[in-house]
Design a protein around this motif. Structure first.
Motif, PDB file in Angstrom:
ATOM      1  N   PHE A 133     -19.525 -47.099   1.725  1.00  9.96           N
ATOM      2  CA  PHE A 133     -19.275 -45.684   2.002  1.00  9.96           C
ATOM      3  C   PHE A 133     -20.592 -44.927   1.943  1.00  9.96           C
ATOM      4  CE2 PHE A 133     -15.583 -47.226  -0.444  1.00  9.96           C
ATOM      5  CZ  PHE A 133     -14.530 -46.911   0.408  1.00  9.96           C
ATOM      6  N   THR A 134     -20.705 -43.865   2.729  1.00 12.26           N
ATOM      7  CA  THR A 134     -21.701 -42.860   2.391  1.00 12.26           C
ATOM      8  C   THR A 134     -21.105 -42.030   1.261  1.00 12.26           C
ATOM      9  OG1 THR A 134     -20.862 -41.212   3.958  1.00 12.26           O
ATOM     10  CG2 THR A 134     -22.541 -42.759   4.772  1.00 12.26           C
ATOM     11  N   ALA A 135     -21.979 -41.391   0.488  1.00 15.49           N
ATOM     12  CA  ALA A 135     -21.485 -40.587  -0.632  1.00 15.49           C
ATOM     13  C   ALA A 135     -20.536 -39.501  -0.135  1.00 15.49           C
ATOM     14  CB  ALA A 135     -22.659 -39.977  -1.395  1.00 15.49           C
ATOM     15  N   SER A 136     -20.906 -38.852   0.969  1.00 17.92           N
ATOM     16  CA  SER A 136     -20.069 -37.757   1.476  1.00 17.92           C
ATOM     17  C   SER A 136     -18.729 -38.269   2.012  1.00 17.92           C
ATOM     18  CB  SER A 136     -20.813 -36.988   2.567  1.00 17.92           C
ATOM     19  OG  SER A 136     -21.174 -37.839   3.645  1.00 17.92           O
ATOM     20  N   SER A 137     -18.725 -39.411   2.706  1.00 15.62           N
ATOM     21  CA  SER A 137     -17.458 -39.935   3.241  1.00 15.62           C
ATOM     22  C   SER A 137     -16.553 -40.408   2.116  1.00 15.62           C
ATOM     23  CB  SER A 137     -17.721 -41.075   4.228  1.00 15.62           C
ATOM     24  OG  SER A 137     -18.202 -42.235   3.578  1.00 15.62           O
ATOM     25  N   LEU A 138     -17.134 -40.936   1.039  1.00 16.11           N
ATOM     26  CA  LEU A 138     -16.326 -41.368  -0.092  1.00 16.11           C
ATOM     27  C   LEU A 138     -15.656 -40.173  -0.764  1.00 16.11           C
ATOM     28  CD1 LEU A 138     -15.287 -43.447  -2.078  1.00 16.11           C
ATOM     29  CD2 LEU A 138     -17.496 -43.369  -3.250  1.00 16.11           C
ATOM     30  N   VAL A 139     -16.408 -39.097  -0.931  1.00 18.06           N
ATOM     31  CA  VAL A 139     -15.835 -37.896  -1.537  1.00 18.06           C
ATOM     32  C   VAL A 139     -14.714 -37.348  -0.666  1.00 18.06           C
ATOM     33  CG1 VAL A 139     -16.303 -35.483  -2.116  1.00 18.06           C
ATOM     34  CG2 VAL A 139     -17.858 -37.276  -2.887  1.00 18.06           C
ATOM     35  N   MET A 140     -14.930 -37.297   0.644  1.00 15.67           N
ATOM     36  CA  MET A 140     -13.876 -36.801   1.540  1.00 15.67           C
ATOM     37  C   MET A 140     -12.642 -37.692   1.485  1.00 15.67           C
ATOM     38  SD  MET A 140     -15.786 -35.306   4.952  1.00 15.67           S
ATOM     39  CE  MET A 140     -16.746 -36.779   5.296  1.00 15.67           C
ATOM     40  N   ARG A 141     -12.843 -38.991   1.395  1.00 15.39           N
ATOM     41  CA  ARG A 141     -11.722 -39.924   1.323  1.00 15.39           C
ATOM     42  C   ARG A 141     -10.919 -39.696   0.046  1.00 15.39           C
ATOM     43  NH1 ARG A 141     -11.398 -45.030   3.878  1.00 15.39           N
ATOM     44  NH2 ARG A 141      -9.776 -46.365   3.017  1.00 15.39           N
ATOM     45  N   ALA A 176     -18.523 -28.880  -6.968  1.00 16.37           N
ATOM     46  CA  ALA A 176     -18.106 -29.319  -8.301  1.00 16.37           C
ATOM     47  C   ALA A 176     -16.935 -30.293  -8.223  1.00 16.37           C
ATOM     48  CB  ALA A 176     -17.752 -28.105  -9.155  1.00 16.37           C
ATOM     49  N   ASP A 177     -16.012 -30.017  -7.323  1.00 15.62           N
ATOM     50  CA  ASP A 177     -14.844 -30.889  -7.174  1.00 15.62           C
ATOM     51  C   ASP A 177     -15.261 -32.267  -6.675  1.00 15.62           C
ATOM     52  OD1 ASP A 177     -11.929 -31.389  -6.964  1.00 15.62           O
ATOM     53  OD2 ASP A 177     -12.370 -31.482  -4.822  1.00 15.62           O
ATOM     54  N   GLY A 178     -16.118 -32.312  -5.668  1.00  8.76           N
ATOM     55  CA  GLY A 178     -16.580 -33.590  -5.133  1.00  8.76           C
ATOM     56  C   GLY A 178     -17.392 -34.364  -6.143  1.00  8.76           C
ATOM     57  N   ALA A 179     -18.202 -33.650  -6.930  1.00  9.00           N
ATOM     58  CA  ALA A 179     -19.007 -34.313  -7.953  1.00  9.00           C
ATOM     59  C   ALA A 179     -18.123 -34.998  -8.988  1.00  9.00           C
ATOM     60  CB  ALA A 179     -19.935 -33.299  -8.620  1.00  9.00           C
ATOM     61  N   ARG A 180     -17.058 -34.340  -9.378  1.00  8.01           N
ATOM     62  CA  ARG A 180     -16.151 -34.936 -10.365  1.00  8.01           C
ATOM     63  C   ARG A 180     -15.474 -36.181  -9.806  1.00  8.01           C
ATOM     64  NH1 ARG A 180     -15.178 -29.393 -11.651  1.00  8.01           N
ATOM     65  NH2 ARG A 180     -13.453 -29.321 -10.140  1.00  8.01           N
ATOM     66  N   LEU A 181     -15.072 -36.115  -8.552  1.00 10.60           N
ATOM     67  CA  LEU A 181     -14.428 -37.278  -7.933  1.00 10.60           C
ATOM     68  C   LEU A 181     -15.396 -38.463  -7.854  1.00 10.60           C
ATOM     69  CD1 LEU A 181     -12.517 -35.484  -5.034  1.00 10.60           C
ATOM     70  CD2 LEU A 181     -11.456 -36.703  -6.958  1.00 10.60           C
ATOM     71  N   LEU A 182     -16.641 -38.185  -7.461  1.00  6.47           N
ATOM     72  CA  LEU A 182     -17.620 -39.256  -7.348  1.00  6.47           C
ATOM     73  C   LEU A 182     -17.984 -39.804  -8.726  1.00  6.47           C
ATOM     74  CD1 LEU A 182     -19.301 -40.930  -5.420  1.00  6.47           C
ATOM     75  CD2 LEU A 182     -21.094 -39.189  -5.544  1.00  6.47           C
ATOM     76  N   PHE A 183     -18.092 -38.922  -9.704  1.00  5.50           N
ATOM     77  CA  PHE A 183     -18.384 -39.381 -11.058  1.00  5.50           C
ATOM     78  C   PHE A 183     -17.322 -40.365 -11.534  1.00  5.50           C
ATOM     79  CE2 PHE A 183     -17.441 -39.038 -15.582  1.00  5.50           C
ATOM     80  CZ  PHE A 183     -18.658 -39.442 -16.123  1.00  5.50           C
TER      81      PHE A 183
END
Length: 247
Positions: A133-141, A176-183
């Protein structure tokens, strides 16, 4: 229907409706003549090869790297390896077996994504689950999955991968929401999966990606514990080979 066609139909129907057991295989290999046993062995070996090829293709399709890459075409002139790490251990996927992480850090266009993609192809060839995944595509997923009420299921699917690649960390800022999901992905992967990250940002700048220095520090703490840093320095490969050259 000719006798040969009827026999062929019975073979196909029987083969598709059951999984062969050891007892049956041993019995029929003894009952047949050497020629018949050889024919049966050839069939079963062909079936095994077909299933393994199908499995590898499915894994690579599910992994979804931007383009299948190999180490054969990789320009290693920009790579600085850490002590004890190099091309051969990477080819052997030793780090995946040990659940170690890799951070591929450095200049744009120096082969980080290529080097992250190549182990994915190797893992799939060896029938190991890998995801790219790219970081952005993973967050969107993950965000879509949460909105659809299936975040736990999506996280479980990602967690099945022995090798998880997160490309282009830091290319796009996270809210902030995407950061939490990726974390949470990093937290779940810790000591359970091998994670490969590509980034053009030094660790000291990861706070700007996650929007929170403490969250970034927690991610870095997990990554460096069982991880190695591979650095890339040099001119962009795409710039060197661009059609749009001055003059």
């Amino acid at each position: 229907m000719a006798a040969g066609e009827e026999l062929a139909r019975r073979v196909v129907e029987a083969g598709r409706s059951c999984s062969l057991t050891t007892a049956v295989l041993e019995e029929w290999s003894r009952l047949g003549t050497p020629k018949q046993a050889g024919y049966l062995a050839g069939y079963l070996e062909a079936e095994r090869s077909s299933r393994e090829a199908s499995k590898r293709a499915t894994l690579l399709r599910r992994c979804a790297p931007p383009a299948p890459k190999t180490f054969g075409g990789h320009d290693r002139s920009a790579v600085s390896w850490p002590e004890g790490m190099g091309r051969e251990p990477l080819l052997a996927l030793d780090f995946v077996e040990r659940r170690e992480d890799l951070v591929l850090m450095g200049d744009v266009g120096t082969g980080k994504t290529h080097m992250a993609s190549a182990p994915c192809a190797l893992a799939c060839e060896r029938r190991l689950e890998a995801r790219f995944f790219t970081a952005s595509s993973l967050v969107m997923r993950l965000r879509r999955a949460r909105d659809d009420g299936r975040l736990d299921r999506e996280a479980a699917l990602i967690g099945k991968a022995r090798l998880l690649v997160i490309d282009e960390l830091g290319f796009l800022p996270l809210d902030a929401d995407g950061a939490r999901l990726l974390f949470q992905v990093f937290a779940d992967a810790y000591e359970r999966q091998s994670v490969v990250i590509t980034t053009n940002l030094e660790f000291s700048r990861w706070g700007s990606v996650f929007g929170d220095d403490q969250m970034a520090a927690a991610v870095i703490d997990r990554i460096v514990h069982h991880g190695r840093l591979v650095q890339f320095r040099g001119e962009s490969y795409r710039v060197r080979h661009a059609l749009m050259q001055e003059g």
